[in-house]
Design a protein around this motif. Structure first.
Motif, PDB file in Angstrom:
ATOM      1  N   ASN A 156     -50.819 -31.297  -4.831  1.00  0.00           N
ATOM      2  CA  ASN A 156     -51.770 -31.842  -5.793  1.00  0.00           C
ATOM      3  C   ASN A 156     -52.459 -30.703  -6.546  1.00  0.00           C
ATOM      4  O   ASN A 156     -52.420 -29.554  -6.116  1.00  0.00           O
ATOM      5  CB  ASN A 156     -52.810 -32.703  -5.088  1.00  0.00           C
ATOM      6  N   SER A 157     -53.086 -31.058  -7.645  1.00  0.00           N
ATOM      7  CA  SER A 157     -53.831 -30.071  -8.448  1.00  0.00           C
ATOM      8  C   SER A 157     -52.990 -28.829  -8.706  1.00  0.00           C
ATOM      9  O   SER A 157     -53.441 -27.694  -8.524  1.00  0.00           O
ATOM     10  CB  SER A 157     -55.137 -29.691  -7.725  1.00  0.00           C
ATOM     11  N   LEU A 158     -51.769 -29.048  -9.143  1.00  0.00           N
ATOM     12  CA  LEU A 158     -50.847 -27.939  -9.338  1.00  0.00           C
ATOM     13  C   LEU A 158     -51.316 -27.002 -10.446  1.00  0.00           C
ATOM     14  O   LEU A 158     -51.929 -27.439 -11.437  1.00  0.00           O
ATOM     15  CB  LEU A 158     -49.446 -28.469  -9.653  1.00  0.00           C
ATOM     16  N   LYS A 159     -51.027 -25.729 -10.251  1.00  0.00           N
ATOM     17  CA  LYS A 159     -51.407 -24.678 -11.186  1.00  0.00           C
ATOM     18  C   LYS A 159     -50.152 -23.971 -11.688  1.00  0.00           C
ATOM     19  O   LYS A 159     -49.140 -23.953 -10.983  1.00  0.00           O
ATOM     20  CB  LYS A 159     -52.314 -23.658 -10.495  1.00  0.00           C
ATOM     21  N   PRO A 160     -50.212 -23.337 -12.852  1.00  0.00           N
ATOM     22  CA  PRO A 160     -49.046 -22.593 -13.339  1.00  0.00           C
ATOM     23  C   PRO A 160     -48.565 -21.547 -12.342  1.00  0.00           C
ATOM     24  O   PRO A 160     -47.352 -21.297 -12.249  1.00  0.00           O
ATOM     25  CB  PRO A 160     -49.565 -21.947 -14.620  1.00  0.00           C
ATOM     26  N   GLU A 161     -49.478 -20.971 -11.585  1.00  0.00           N
ATOM     27  CA  GLU A 161     -49.073 -19.954 -10.599  1.00  0.00           C
ATOM     28  C   GLU A 161     -48.343 -20.550  -9.400  1.00  0.00           C
ATOM     29  O   GLU A 161     -47.834 -19.810  -8.558  1.00  0.00           O
ATOM     30  CB  GLU A 161     -50.277 -19.134 -10.128  1.00  0.00           C
ATOM     31  N   ASP A 162     -48.264 -21.855  -9.309  1.00  0.00           N
ATOM     32  CA  ASP A 162     -47.458 -22.505  -8.264  1.00  0.00           C
ATOM     33  C   ASP A 162     -45.984 -22.573  -8.662  1.00  0.00           C
ATOM     34  O   ASP A 162     -45.143 -22.984  -7.863  1.00  0.00           O
ATOM     35  CB  ASP A 162     -47.960 -23.915  -7.987  1.00  0.00           C
ATOM     36  N   THR A 163     -45.666 -22.193  -9.884  1.00  0.00           N
ATOM     37  CA  THR A 163     -44.277 -22.218 -10.348  1.00  0.00           C
ATOM     38  C   THR A 163     -43.413 -21.283  -9.514  1.00  0.00           C
ATOM     39  O   THR A 163     -43.722 -20.105  -9.358  1.00  0.00           O
ATOM     40  CB  THR A 163     -44.209 -21.805 -11.829  1.00  0.00           C
ATOM     41  N   ALA A 164     -42.351 -21.835  -8.951  1.00  0.00           N
ATOM     42  CA  ALA A 164     -41.475 -21.069  -8.061  1.00  0.00           C
ATOM     43  C   ALA A 164     -40.320 -21.961  -7.620  1.00  0.00           C
ATOM     44  O   ALA A 164     -40.334 -23.172  -7.859  1.00  0.00           O
ATOM     45  CB  ALA A 164     -42.238 -20.576  -6.832  1.00  0.00           C
ATOM     46  N   VAL A 165     -39.364 -21.333  -6.968  1.00  0.00           N
ATOM     47  CA  VAL A 165     -38.353 -22.092  -6.227  1.00  0.00           C
ATOM     48  C   VAL A 165     -38.906 -22.302  -4.823  1.00  0.00           C
ATOM     49  O   VAL A 165     -39.313 -21.341  -4.159  1.00  0.00           O
ATOM     50  CB  VAL A 165     -37.009 -21.362  -6.172  1.00  0.00           C
TER      51      VAL A 165
END
Length: 121
Positions: free
Chosen positions: A82-91
Motif C-alpha cells: 500500500n501507499s506505493l512510492k516511486p522508490e518501490d520500483t523494482a523486480v
C-alpha cells in the motif's frame, strides 16, 4: 525440484496498491521461511519482508506500508503493498527455504523468476 511462481506485479501510480502472490510447487516436505526481496536497476537485491513460524520481519523502508502473509496449505506467500512510492520500483522476487523430506536437516533456498513493479510519480 521446487518451483516458485509469482504474479501480481504491474504499473501503478504513487499512492496506489498492489498485491503480489507466490506459490511453491514440487517436492516439498516443509517450507521454513518465505519472503520477498527486490532489486532495482543498478542496485543490489534487498530484503523486503520475511515470514517464518508466524513471525514477520520488514525492511524499515516498507514498514507500515507492506504486509506479508502466508497460506501454508497452499505453500503460498503474499505481499500486500500500500501507499506505493516511486522508490518501490523494482523486480520483486519470492523466496522459500524448503526441506524436501523429513530427514533433511538443511533447507534449500529457492527463488522465483521475479515480477516487475513500477510506481509512477
Amino acid at each position: 525440484q521446487v518451483q516458485l511462481v509469482e504474479s501480481g506485479g504491474g504499473l501503478v501510480q504513487a499512492g496506489g496498491s498492489l498485491r503480489l502472490s507466490c506459490a511453491a510447487s514440487g517436492t516439498i516436505f516443509r517450507i521454513n521461511v518465505m519472503g520477498w526481496y527486490r532489486q532495482a536497476p543498478g542496485k543490489q537485491r534487498e530484503l523486503v519482508a520475511l515470514t517464518s513460524g508466524g513471525n514477520t520481519n520488514y525492511a524499515d523502508s516498507v514498514k507500515d506500508r507492506f504486509t506479508i502473509s502466508r497460506d501454508n496449505a497452499k505453500n503460498a506467500v503474499y505481499l500486500q503493498m500500500n501507499s506505493l512510492k516511486p522508490e518501490d520500483t523494482a523486480v520483486y522476487y519470492c523466496s522459500a527455504e524448503v526441506t524436501h523430506t523429513s530427514w533433511e536437516w538443511v533447507p534449500t533456498l529457492y527463488w522465483g523468476q521475479g515480477t516487475q513493479v513500477t510506481v509512477s510519480s
